[in-house]
Design an enzyme around this catalytic site. Structure first.
Site, PDB file in Angstrom:
ATOM      1  N   SER A  49       0.877  -1.176   0.000  1.00  0.00           N
ATOM      2  CA  SER A  49       0.000   0.000   0.000  1.00  0.00           C
ATOM      3  C   SER A  49       0.914   1.226   0.000  1.00  0.00           C
ATOM      4  O   SER A  49       1.386   1.657   1.045  1.00  0.00           O
ATOM      5  CB  SER A  49      -0.904  -0.004   1.232  1.00  0.00           C
ATOM      6  OG  SER A  49      -1.633  -1.205   1.295  1.00  0.00           O
ATOM      7  N   LYS A  55      -6.611   2.092  -3.228  1.00  0.00           N
ATOM      8  CA  LYS A  55      -6.334   1.353  -1.984  1.00  0.00           C
ATOM      9  C   LYS A  55      -6.362   2.293  -0.769  1.00  0.00           C
ATOM     10  O   LYS A  55      -6.933   1.976   0.275  1.00  0.00           O
ATOM     11  CB  LYS A  55      -4.977   0.667  -2.104  1.00  0.00           C
ATOM     12  CG  LYS A  55      -4.442   0.049  -0.828  1.00  0.00           C
ATOM     13  CD  LYS A  55      -5.291  -1.095  -0.333  1.00  0.00           C
ATOM     14  CE  LYS A  55      -4.775  -1.624   0.998  1.00  0.00           C
ATOM     15  NZ  LYS A  55      -5.733  -2.554   1.603  1.00  0.00           N
ATOM     16  N   LYS A 111      -0.464   4.827   8.454  1.00  0.00           N
ATOM     17  CA  LYS A 111       0.185   5.234   7.193  1.00  0.00           C
ATOM     18  C   LYS A 111      -0.836   5.348   6.064  1.00  0.00           C
ATOM     19  O   LYS A 111      -0.864   6.331   5.321  1.00  0.00           O
ATOM     20  CB  LYS A 111       1.251   4.203   6.814  1.00  0.00           C
ATOM     21  CG  LYS A 111       1.788   4.345   5.403  1.00  0.00           C
ATOM     22  CD  LYS A 111       2.245   3.038   4.774  1.00  0.00           C
ATOM     23  CE  LYS A 111       1.190   2.000   4.643  1.00  0.00           C
ATOM     24  NZ  LYS A 111       1.457   0.851   3.813  1.00  0.00           N
TER      25      LYS A 111
HETATM   26  P1  NAD Z   1       4.879  -6.811   7.581  1.00  0.00           P
HETATM   27  O1  NAD Z   1       5.538  -5.776   8.395  1.00  0.00           O
HETATM   28  O2  NAD Z   1       4.290  -8.015   8.232  1.00  0.00           O
HETATM   29  O3  NAD Z   1       5.918  -7.362   6.463  1.00  0.00           O
HETATM   30  C1  NAD Z   1       6.848  -6.557   5.787  1.00  0.00           C
HETATM   31  C2  NAD Z   1       8.057  -7.409   5.443  1.00  0.00           C
HETATM   32  O4  NAD Z   1       8.988  -6.596   4.706  1.00  0.00           O
HETATM   33  C3  NAD Z   1       8.820  -7.929   6.685  1.00  0.00           C
HETATM   34  O5  NAD Z   1       9.025  -9.321   6.583  1.00  0.00           O
HETATM   35  C4  NAD Z   1      10.158  -7.156   6.647  1.00  0.00           C
HETATM   36  O6  NAD Z   1      11.242  -7.897   7.168  1.00  0.00           O
HETATM   37  C5  NAD Z   1      10.304  -6.913   5.160  1.00  0.00           C
HETATM   38  N1  NAD Z   1      11.209  -5.794   4.828  1.00  0.00           N
HETATM   39  C6  NAD Z   1      11.248  -4.556   5.409  1.00  0.00           C
HETATM   40  N2  NAD Z   1      12.187  -3.791   4.818  1.00  0.00           N
HETATM   41  C7  NAD Z   1      12.746  -4.547   3.839  1.00  0.00           C
HETATM   42  C8  NAD Z   1      13.757  -4.315   2.868  1.00  0.00           C
HETATM   43  N3  NAD Z   1      14.389  -3.131   2.763  1.00  0.00           N
HETATM   44  N4  NAD Z   1      14.078  -5.329   2.023  1.00  0.00           N
HETATM   45  C9  NAD Z   1      13.461  -6.540   2.112  1.00  0.00           C
HETATM   46  N5  NAD Z   1      12.486  -6.818   3.010  1.00  0.00           N
HETATM   47  C10 NAD Z   1      12.135  -5.830   3.857  1.00  0.00           C
HETATM   48  O7  NAD Z   1       3.779  -6.035   6.702  1.00  0.00           O
HETATM   49  P2  NAD Z   1       2.440  -6.634   6.041  1.00  0.00           P
HETATM   50  O8  NAD Z   1       1.332  -6.580   7.024  1.00  0.00           O
HETATM   51  O9  NAD Z   1       2.776  -7.900   5.326  1.00  0.00           O
HETATM   52  O10 NAD Z   1       2.133  -5.470   4.970  1.00  0.00           O
HETATM   53  C11 NAD Z   1       2.871  -5.329   3.763  1.00  0.00           C
HETATM   54  C12 NAD Z   1       2.162  -4.293   2.900  1.00  0.00           C
HETATM   55  O11 NAD Z   1       0.825  -4.740   2.633  1.00  0.00           O
HETATM   56  C13 NAD Z   1       2.021  -2.908   3.569  1.00  0.00           C
HETATM   57  O12 NAD Z   1       2.170  -1.914   2.592  1.00  0.00           O
HETATM   58  C14 NAD Z   1       0.598  -2.938   4.122  1.00  0.00           C
HETATM   59  O13 NAD Z   1       0.076  -1.647   4.287  1.00  0.00           O
HETATM   60  C15 NAD Z   1      -0.110  -3.759   3.066  1.00  0.00           C
HETATM   61  N6  NAD Z   1      -1.325  -4.483   3.502  1.00  0.00           N
HETATM   62  C16 NAD Z   1      -1.346  -5.130   4.713  1.00  0.00           C
HETATM   63  C17 NAD Z   1      -2.501  -5.827   5.073  1.00  0.00           C
HETATM   64  C18 NAD Z   1      -2.603  -6.570   6.387  1.00  0.00           C
HETATM   65  O14 NAD Z   1      -3.721  -6.963   6.782  1.00  0.00           O
HETATM   66  N7  NAD Z   1      -1.509  -6.830   7.095  1.00  0.00           N
HETATM   67  C19 NAD Z   1      -3.600  -5.876   4.209  1.00  0.00           C
HETATM   68  C20 NAD Z   1      -3.518  -5.242   2.963  1.00  0.00           C
HETATM   69  C21 NAD Z   1      -2.363  -4.545   2.631  1.00  0.00           C
END
Ligand code: NAD
Length: 293
Positions: free
Chosen positions: A98, A174, A243
């Site tokens: 997102s 989104k 965010k």
């Molecule tokens: P999360 O924090 O669980 O996962 C993020 C991952 O990215 C982690 O494993 C972290 O180690 C990795 N990461 C961070 N910096 C990095 C880098 N420089 N290089 C490689 N890996 C790196 O987050 P999430 O909940 O999976 O969300 C991910 C995206 O999806 C976000 O943008 C969020 O807003 C969106 N989203 C989340 C949900 C939800 O329900 N959790 C639903 C829809 C959309």
């Protein structure tokens, strides 16, 4: 084009999404800054963990599922000199995070310098939708051919893809969706607190909501299990929800839209975030319940 797919960001959403891409028959090249996160997905997908950007040389499609636009740019452009120059001709990066629409357009221009197309394809449906492969996808792309190349990989994770327009439009849709969901969450939180203070049974309130006009994703999937029953494990963190509302608020302001609801909802979440830090967003209700007594 090769059947190898790169997947960067294997957190709460990315890990189950990558598993579904592997289950659809694609071979994965995996990257997460947490070795443990990458190892977990590699173990049950036969995926290959990338040690360097050149390990993505066989990937016609690379998916990013990372916290923010800044992290997406860092992971693609800064990790050991950057990825795009290693990707094959005609490669497509699909940013499913997102992200901020304007940042997406700027990143698209950077990738285009290397002949790599960017498509934005953020998702809705949360961790349950990611596990089930039933996410809703909003896809923005300037090049319809690039969107077509991304589509089979996206289809492995989703029930439905909406084509929203040019690059960045998926991220705009989104943000607006999450603004609405977050507004509902704040309203539901306040209603629950008032119900309890009035001497009502919170579980009964949720039951009534779910068969009444107050019904929503928040009331049916989040409120009962995670707030009333105290599980606080929806899988969507408070920093990420805050965010998203911030991105939507910028969009409301830059379009000259009266943004009273956006400002109030963002302020409520930002205040809870300041006090609670990186917790499941559902914990915010506990914080709001501590106020106003
Ligand atoms: P999360 O924090 O669980 O996962 C993020 C991952 O990215 C982690 O494993 C972290 O180690 C990795 N990461 C961070 N910096 C990095 C880098 N420089 N290089 C490689 N890996 C790196 O987050 P999430 O909940 O999976 O969300 C991910 C995206 O999806 C976000 O943008 C969020 O807003 C969106 N989203 C989340 C949900 C939800 O329900 N959790 C639903 C829809 C959309």
């Amino acid at each position: 084009m090769s059947d190898e797919v790169g997947f960067i960001g294997l957190g709460r959403m990315g890990a189950p999404m990558a598993r579904n891409v592997a289950a659809a028959g694609f071979r994965l090249v995996l990257r997460d800054e947490s070795d443990e996160a990458a190892r977990r997905v590699a173990a049950d997908t036969d995926g290959r963990i990338a040690a360097a950007p050149s390990d993505f040389a066989g990937c016609g499609v690379v998916v990013t599922m990372l916290p923010t636009s800044a992290v997406v740019a860092k992971a693609l452009l800064e990790w050991e000199g950057g990825l795009p120059q290693h990707l094959p001709d005609g490669a497509v990066v699909v940013d499913m995070s997102s992200s901020v629409p304007h940042d997406t357009v700027a990143l698209g221009a950077r990738l285009a310098e290397h002949g790599v197309a960017l498509v934005d394809a953020p998702v809705s449906g949360g961790v349950p939708g990611a596990v089930a492969g039933t996410l809703s996808i909003m896809m923005g792309a300037d090049d319809p051919a690039a969107a077509e190349r991304a589509q089979p990989v996206v289809d492995a994770m989703s029930a439905r893809t909406y084509r929203t327009g040019g690059l960045g439009t998926g991220h705009a849709v989104k943000a607006l969706n999450n603004f609405i969901a977050a507004s509902t969450f704040v309203a539901c939180g306040e209603a629950l607190i008032a119900a309890e203070r009035f001497g009502l049974d919170k579980a009964t309130l949720v039951d009534v909501l779910n068969t009444s006009t107050g019904r929503s994703f928040v009331s049916s999937e989040v409120l009962g299990e995670h707030v009333v029953d105290g599980k606080f494990a929806s899988g969507f963190s408070l920093p990420l929800m805050t965010k998203d509302v911030g991105i939507a608020l910028d969009l409301l302001r830059e379009t000259g839209t009266a943004a009273g609801a956006g400002e109030r909802v963002h302020a409520a979440l930002a205040e809870a975030l300041e006090h609670l830090g990186d917790v499941d967003h559902t914990r915010a209700v506990e914080y709001w319940a501590s106020l106003g007594r």
